[in-house]
Design a protein around this motif. Structure first.
Motif, PDB file in Angstrom:
ATOM      1  N   PRO A   3      12.082 -12.582 -12.145  1.00 43.70           N
ATOM      2  CA  PRO A   3      10.652 -12.498 -11.383  1.00 43.70           C
ATOM      3  C   PRO A   3      10.625 -11.182 -10.837  1.00 43.70           C
ATOM      4  N   LEU A   4      12.003 -10.829 -10.061  1.00 41.75           N
ATOM      5  CA  LEU A   4      11.784  -9.577  -9.192  1.00 41.75           C
ATOM      6  C   LEU A   4      11.456  -8.385  -9.915  1.00 41.75           C
ATOM      7  N   TYR A   5      12.028  -8.580 -11.048  1.00 37.66           N
ATOM      8  CA  TYR A   5      11.676  -7.259 -12.024  1.00 37.66           C
ATOM      9  C   TYR A   5      10.255  -7.155 -12.279  1.00 37.66           C
ATOM     10  N   LEU A   6       9.480  -8.283 -12.570  1.00 35.33           N
ATOM     11  CA  LEU A   6       8.188  -8.257 -12.900  1.00 35.33           C
ATOM     12  C   LEU A   6       7.364  -8.140 -11.583  1.00 35.33           C
ATOM     13  N   LEU A   7       7.746  -8.532 -10.483  1.00 28.92           N
ATOM     14  CA  LEU A   7       7.201  -8.279  -9.284  1.00 28.92           C
ATOM     15  C   LEU A   7       7.230  -6.634  -8.997  1.00 28.92           C
ATOM     16  N   PHE A   8       8.199  -6.083  -9.139  1.00 30.73           N
ATOM     17  CA  PHE A   8       8.463  -4.644  -9.065  1.00 30.73           C
ATOM     18  C   PHE A   8       7.363  -3.802 -10.107  1.00 30.73           C
ATOM     19  N   VAL A   9       7.455  -4.099 -11.325  1.00 27.20           N
ATOM     20  CA  VAL A   9       6.542  -3.463 -12.032  1.00 27.20           C
ATOM     21  C   VAL A   9       5.070  -3.603 -11.875  1.00 27.20           C
ATOM     22  N   ALA A  10       4.901  -5.032 -11.471  1.00 26.18           N
ATOM     23  CA  ALA A  10       3.372  -5.187 -11.117  1.00 26.18           C
ATOM     24  C   ALA A  10       3.031  -4.317  -9.844  1.00 26.18           C
ATOM     25  N   ALA A  11       4.075  -4.311  -8.819  1.00 29.23           N
ATOM     26  CA  ALA A  11       3.539  -3.553  -7.653  1.00 29.23           C
ATOM     27  C   ALA A  11       3.487  -1.946  -7.987  1.00 29.23           C
ATOM     28  N   VAL A  12       4.264  -1.284  -8.623  1.00 26.16           N
ATOM     29  CA  VAL A  12       4.251  -0.087  -9.261  1.00 26.16           C
ATOM     30  C   VAL A  12       2.875   0.114  -9.942  1.00 26.16           C
ATOM     31  N   PHE A  13       2.531  -0.639 -10.827  1.00 26.21           N
ATOM     32  CA  PHE A  13       1.723  -0.564 -11.633  1.00 26.21           C
ATOM     33  C   PHE A  13       0.113  -0.427 -10.763  1.00 26.21           C
ATOM     34  N   VAL A  14       0.103  -1.437  -9.953  1.00 28.12           N
ATOM     35  CA  VAL A  14      -1.232  -1.942  -8.948  1.00 28.12           C
ATOM     36  C   VAL A  14      -1.238  -0.674  -8.055  1.00 28.12           C
ATOM     37  N   PHE A  15      -0.248   0.023  -7.433  1.00 29.67           N
ATOM     38  CA  PHE A  15       0.017   0.985  -6.669  1.00 29.67           C
ATOM     39  C   PHE A  15      -0.689   2.367  -7.311  1.00 29.67           C
ATOM     40  N   PHE A  16      -0.127   2.558  -8.342  1.00 29.52           N
ATOM     41  CA  PHE A  16      -0.655   3.906  -8.987  1.00 29.52           C
ATOM     42  C   PHE A  16      -1.831   3.781  -9.719  1.00 29.52           C
ATOM     43  N   GLU A  17      -2.397   2.709 -10.272  1.00 27.77           N
ATOM     44  CA  GLU A  17      -3.682   2.322 -10.769  1.00 27.77           C
ATOM     45  C   GLU A  17      -4.606   2.627  -9.276  1.00 27.77           C
ATOM     46  N   ARG A  18      -4.396   1.913  -8.333  1.00 29.78           N
ATOM     47  CA  ARG A  18      -5.093   2.049  -7.094  1.00 29.78           C
ATOM     48  C   ARG A  18      -5.159   3.389  -6.373  1.00 29.78           C
ATOM     49  N   LEU A  19      -4.277   3.970  -6.217  1.00 26.90           N
ATOM     50  CA  LEU A  19      -4.107   5.396  -5.823  1.00 26.90           C
ATOM     51  C   LEU A  19      -4.885   6.270  -6.752  1.00 26.90           C
ATOM     52  N   VAL A 163      -0.395   2.403   2.564  1.00 24.65           N
ATOM     53  CA  VAL A 163      -0.807   3.772   2.141  1.00 24.65           C
ATOM     54  C   VAL A 163      -2.275   3.628   1.730  1.00 24.65           C
ATOM     55  N   LEU A 164      -2.537   2.649   0.769  1.00 25.40           N
ATOM     56  CA  LEU A 164      -3.834   2.622   0.129  1.00 25.40           C
ATOM     57  C   LEU A 164      -4.689   2.435   1.171  1.00 25.40           C
ATOM     58  N   ALA A 165      -4.401   1.120   1.676  1.00 25.32           N
ATOM     59  CA  ALA A 165      -5.519   1.146   2.909  1.00 25.32           C
ATOM     60  C   ALA A 165      -6.015   2.252   3.944  1.00 25.32           C
ATOM     61  N   THR A 166      -5.168   2.963   4.205  1.00 22.15           N
ATOM     62  CA  THR A 166      -5.023   4.135   5.060  1.00 22.15           C
ATOM     63  C   THR A 166      -6.250   5.274   3.950  1.00 22.15           C
ATOM     64  N   GLN A 167      -5.887   5.328   2.758  1.00 22.34           N
ATOM     65  CA  GLN A 167      -6.676   6.117   2.044  1.00 22.34           C
ATOM     66  C   GLN A 167      -8.051   5.565   1.825  1.00 22.34           C
TER      67      GLN A 167
END
Length: 191
Positions: A3-19, A163-167
């Protein structure tokens, strides 16, 4: 850990997609508002509308809504521009709560993995009767990895969210400045 691997992948994906989406939304030409101002001052509203329509960012969409409402009271123009601004903010903030959720639950999954691991360790000790220091230390080491991974993933998601909220705040500021400048341009001829 899965589950931690999945959360990490999801976090990275969402971060870069939103960025990428937020950076695209925040890009605006330096002379955009001056070109809009010039077109309005020369009563060339169709050129101003075309410019706003052909520019793909939230500021242009807000200005385009204001241009569509020219001729109505200033309050009505401001209200319609404000509504478009709210929609644009919603688009930028979309899926940002996923990072917030990951920041909260990743450490919990890590601690849950540690608890489950400790239960397994003590069960193995009780069933085999083997309780050497090496067995205990190895079991605790493996279980602490889940806690550490959960904390690291949660921390990264929290930092990414901020970081995204600041942007988004910077882009919202650009939108507000452009809206105020547009309203000022509309009121200039009546001064």
């Amino acid at each position: 850990m899965y589950p931690l691997y999945l959360l990490f992948v999801a976090a990275v994906f969402v971060f870069f997609e939103r960025l990428i989406a937020i950076r695209k939304a925040s890009r605006i030409e330096d002379n955009f508002m001056s070109m809009i101002r010039d077109n309005i001052m020369t009563s060339n509203l169709s050129a101003a509308r075309t410019l706003a329509r052909n520019t793909d960012n939230p500021v242009a969409r807000i200005i385009e809504k204001g241009l569509q409402r020219i001729g109505k009271p200033i309050d009505a123009i401001e209200k319609s521009m404000e509504n478009v601004g709210k929609l644009e903010m919603y688009k930028m903030e979309r899926n940002l709560n996923i990072l917030s959720l990951i920041a909260g639950i990743a450490p919990m999954f890590g601690f849950l993995g540690t608890i489950v691991g400790m239960i397994q360790l003590f069960y193995n000790i009780s069933s085999t009767g083997e309780y050497t220091l090496n067995t205990i230390a190895g079991g605790i080491y493996v279980k602490m990895i889940t806690s550490g991974a959960g904390l690291i993933i949660g921390l990264l998601a929290y930092i990414g969210h901020n970081v995204l909220a600041t942007q988004i705040d910077k882009t919202a500021n650009k939108m507000e400045v452009a809206s105020a400048e547009f309203i000022d341009v509309l009121q200039e001829p009546t001064r």
